[in-house]
Design a protein around this motif. Structure first.
Motif, PDB file in Angstrom:
ATOM      1  N   ARG A   1       6.769  -0.745  -2.789  1.00  0.00           N
ATOM      2  CA  ARG A   1       6.527  -1.779  -3.520  1.00  0.00           C
ATOM      3  C   ARG A   1       7.675  -2.525  -4.044  1.00  0.00           C
ATOM      4  NH1 ARG A   1       4.121   1.975  -7.717  1.00  0.00           N
ATOM      5  NH2 ARG A   1       5.751   3.460  -7.028  1.00  0.00           N
ATOM      6  N   GLU A   2       8.859  -2.018  -3.508  1.00  0.00           N
ATOM      7  CA  GLU A   2      10.325  -2.982  -3.876  1.00  0.00           C
ATOM      8  C   GLU A   2      11.258  -2.799  -2.718  1.00  0.00           C
ATOM      9  OE1 GLU A   2      10.614  -4.340  -6.724  1.00  0.00           O
ATOM     10  OE2 GLU A   2       8.855  -3.693  -7.775  1.00  0.00           O
TER      11      GLU A   2
ATOM     12  N   LEU B   1      -1.781   0.666  -5.030  1.00  0.00           N
ATOM     13  CA  LEU B   1      -1.769   1.928  -5.703  1.00  0.00           C
ATOM     14  C   LEU B   1      -2.177   1.521  -7.351  1.00  0.00           C
ATOM     15  CD1 LEU B   1       1.961   2.515  -4.860  1.00  0.00           C
ATOM     16  CD2 LEU B   1       0.071   3.734  -4.208  1.00  0.00           C
ATOM     17  N   GLN B   2      -2.898   0.234  -7.492  1.00  0.00           N
ATOM     18  CA  GLN B   2      -3.740   0.315  -8.780  1.00  0.00           C
ATOM     19  C   GLN B   2      -4.884   1.115  -8.876  1.00  0.00           C
ATOM     20  OE1 GLN B   2      -2.486  -1.658 -11.055  1.00  0.00           O
ATOM     21  NE2 GLN B   2      -0.673  -2.178  -9.911  1.00  0.00           N
TER      22      GLN B   2
ATOM     23  N   LEU C   1       4.412  -7.133   0.055  1.00  0.00           N
ATOM     24  CA  LEU C   1       4.658  -6.472  -1.368  1.00  0.00           C
ATOM     25  C   LEU C   1       3.332  -6.329  -2.442  1.00  0.00           C
ATOM     26  CD1 LEU C   1       8.320  -7.549  -2.201  1.00  0.00           C
ATOM     27  CD2 LEU C   1       7.720  -4.950  -1.601  1.00  0.00           C
ATOM     28  N   ASP C   2       2.934  -7.690  -2.562  1.00  0.00           N
ATOM     29  CA  ASP C   2       1.677  -7.657  -3.340  1.00  0.00           C
ATOM     30  C   ASP C   2       0.561  -6.507  -3.050  1.00  0.00           C
ATOM     31  OD1 ASP C   2       2.941  -9.473  -4.988  1.00  0.00           O
ATOM     32  OD2 ASP C   2       1.864 -11.205  -3.782  1.00  0.00           O
TER      33      ASP C   2
ATOM     34  N   ASN D   1       0.714  -3.886  -1.238  1.00  0.00           N
ATOM     35  CA  ASN D   1       1.414  -2.726  -1.435  1.00  0.00           C
ATOM     36  C   ASN D   1       1.141  -2.116  -2.765  1.00  0.00           C
ATOM     37  OD1 ASN D   1       2.041  -2.465   1.447  1.00  0.00           O
ATOM     38  ND2 ASN D   1       4.290  -2.613   0.881  1.00  0.00           N
ATOM     39  N   ARG D   2       1.480  -3.128  -3.829  1.00  0.00           N
ATOM     40  CA  ARG D   2       1.314  -2.836  -5.132  1.00  0.00           C
ATOM     41  C   ARG D   2      -0.185  -2.565  -5.618  1.00  0.00           C
ATOM     42  NH1 ARG D   2       5.853  -7.581  -6.305  1.00  0.00           N
ATOM     43  NH2 ARG D   2       7.793  -6.407  -5.776  1.00  0.00           N
ATOM     44  N   ALA D   3      -0.785  -3.641  -5.042  1.00  0.00           N
ATOM     45  CA  ALA D   3      -2.355  -3.546  -5.522  1.00  0.00           C
ATOM     46  C   ALA D   3      -2.990  -2.217  -4.934  1.00  0.00           C
ATOM     47  CB  ALA D   3      -3.002  -4.565  -4.783  1.00  0.00           C
TER      48      ALA D   3
END
Length: 357
Positions: free
Chosen positions: A311-312, A355-356, A348-349, A351-353
């Motif tokens: 995510r980073e 985990l929501q 990245l977006d 990957n972050r989504a």
């Protein structure tokens, strides 16, 4: 003890990062300096159990002794800065935001010189290059508040760098070197700091094993622009390992699948660096980089991280894109880098989504 006509003085060295940092740590420890490597507790425990080594292929393996007077390991919270004379920084830029690393960096900032091995140049080092447009840093660094605590005059940076990987995750102390190039450090601003780095570089470069002189030297006489020679390589190779479907290809394939486009991207970034005052001798010609890339048969750490759900990541692509814009590069080259950055941001977006809740 002496080295030639010069009395030998062992230095107390801190290496922050027990993954890539093991490469310089083992080499420096083999030169009889006392090196402490900072890592996660799980890494430290496994390395203490299995040991550490550098494998250069063809039976050439370097294994330094472990112990308080050679190569030792610790965790961030256990470091007493007063016990060291120089630190080598071998982490990913987003890691500097973790409470443990952020606290350590703030404790050592100003206490000792810091030689960074990061792909992402720490902002204090960029402060030493006044011709570099400050606008390129906006919104790029994930740990800006941490870097602000470190003085520019005590920071330097190395580039280009060797390539390594861990062949067995269960033995994190064992590294295999796939490209045994040298660390080329920009000089420190303070002569007394440079003297420490220069001595360690000389000693480490003289290390020999039973099979011969050990590769990967530390070179301490480069230009302040020398570390920026990494930027064309990172964009042309590392960033382009990420594919549109989110998988990762090797650096060799990223550079070689369209060599003419690779050359255009690489040369555009070299031209931008020349525009801010980098001497031509500090840069690496594309053909030399392409030959080296032929040996890089694994994806970049950036692409592997993105493909694995990170995510980073370090956004050196945004630094390079900003440099092209600020130096008036050709619109088609700015657009080429914008597309590379957009692919990284999109991944990245995703990957972050994922985990929501």
């Amino acid at each position: 003890m002496s080295r030639g006509d010069t009395p030998f003085r062992p230095r107390r060295v801190l290496v922050i990062g027990a993954s890539y940092g093991l490469l310089p740590a083992i080499k420096i420890a083999a030169a009889d300096h006392a090196v402490t490597v900072v890592g996660h507790p799980s890494e430290v425990a496994l390395i203490a159990q299995h040991g550490a080594s550098l494998d250069f292929g063809e039976g050439r393996v370097l294994r330094p002794p472990l112990g308080d007077t050679a190569l030792s390991f610790t965790t961030p919270g256990e470091v007493d800065p007063s016990g060291y004379e120089i630190a080598f920084l071998a982490i990913q830029e987003p890691q500097a935001r973790s409470p443990e690393i952020a606290s350590l960096l703030k404790r050592i900032g100003g206490v000792m010189p810091i030689a960074s091995l990061m792909n992402m140049p720490p902002p204090p080092f960029l402060d030493r290059i006044p011709s570099l447009p400050p606008a390129i840093r906006a919104g790029v660094y994930g740990a800006a508040e941490v870097w602000a605590a470190l003085p520019a005059e005590r920071m330097t940076l190395a580039s280009p760098d060797p390539q390594v990987f861990r062949p067995d995750p269960a033995r994190p102390g064992d590294l295999r070197v796939t490209l045994a190039s040298n660390f080329k450090f920009a000089p420190f601003a303070r002569p007394e700091d440079q003297e420490i780095l220069a001595q360690i570089a000389r000693d480490a470069s003289r290390v020999e094993a039973v099979w011969g002189r050990v590769p990967v030297h530390l070179l301490a006489k480069g230009s302040v622009f020398a570390p920026l020679a990494k930027w064309p390589m990172l964009i042309t190779g590392n960033c382009r390992c990420l594919t549109p479907d989110g998988s990762a290809m090797s650096i060799r394939d990223a550079v070689g699948r369209d060599p003419e486009q690779s050359r255009r991207i690489y040369d555009a970034l070299c031209k931008a660096l020349l525009a801010i005052g980098a001497p031509p001798a500090a840069l690496v010609p594309f053909d030399a980089y392409r030959r080296a890339a032929e040996q890089l048969v694994r994806p970049s750490s950036l692409a592997r991280a993105l493909a694995s759900g990170a995510r980073e990541v370090e956004r050196y692509d945004l630094l390079a894109l900003g440099l092209l814009r600020e130096t008036g590069a050709a619109p088609e080259m700015i657009e080429a880098l914008r597309r590379i950055s957009a692919m990284i941001s999109e991944r990245l977006d995703q990957n972050r989504a994922a985990l929501q809740p």
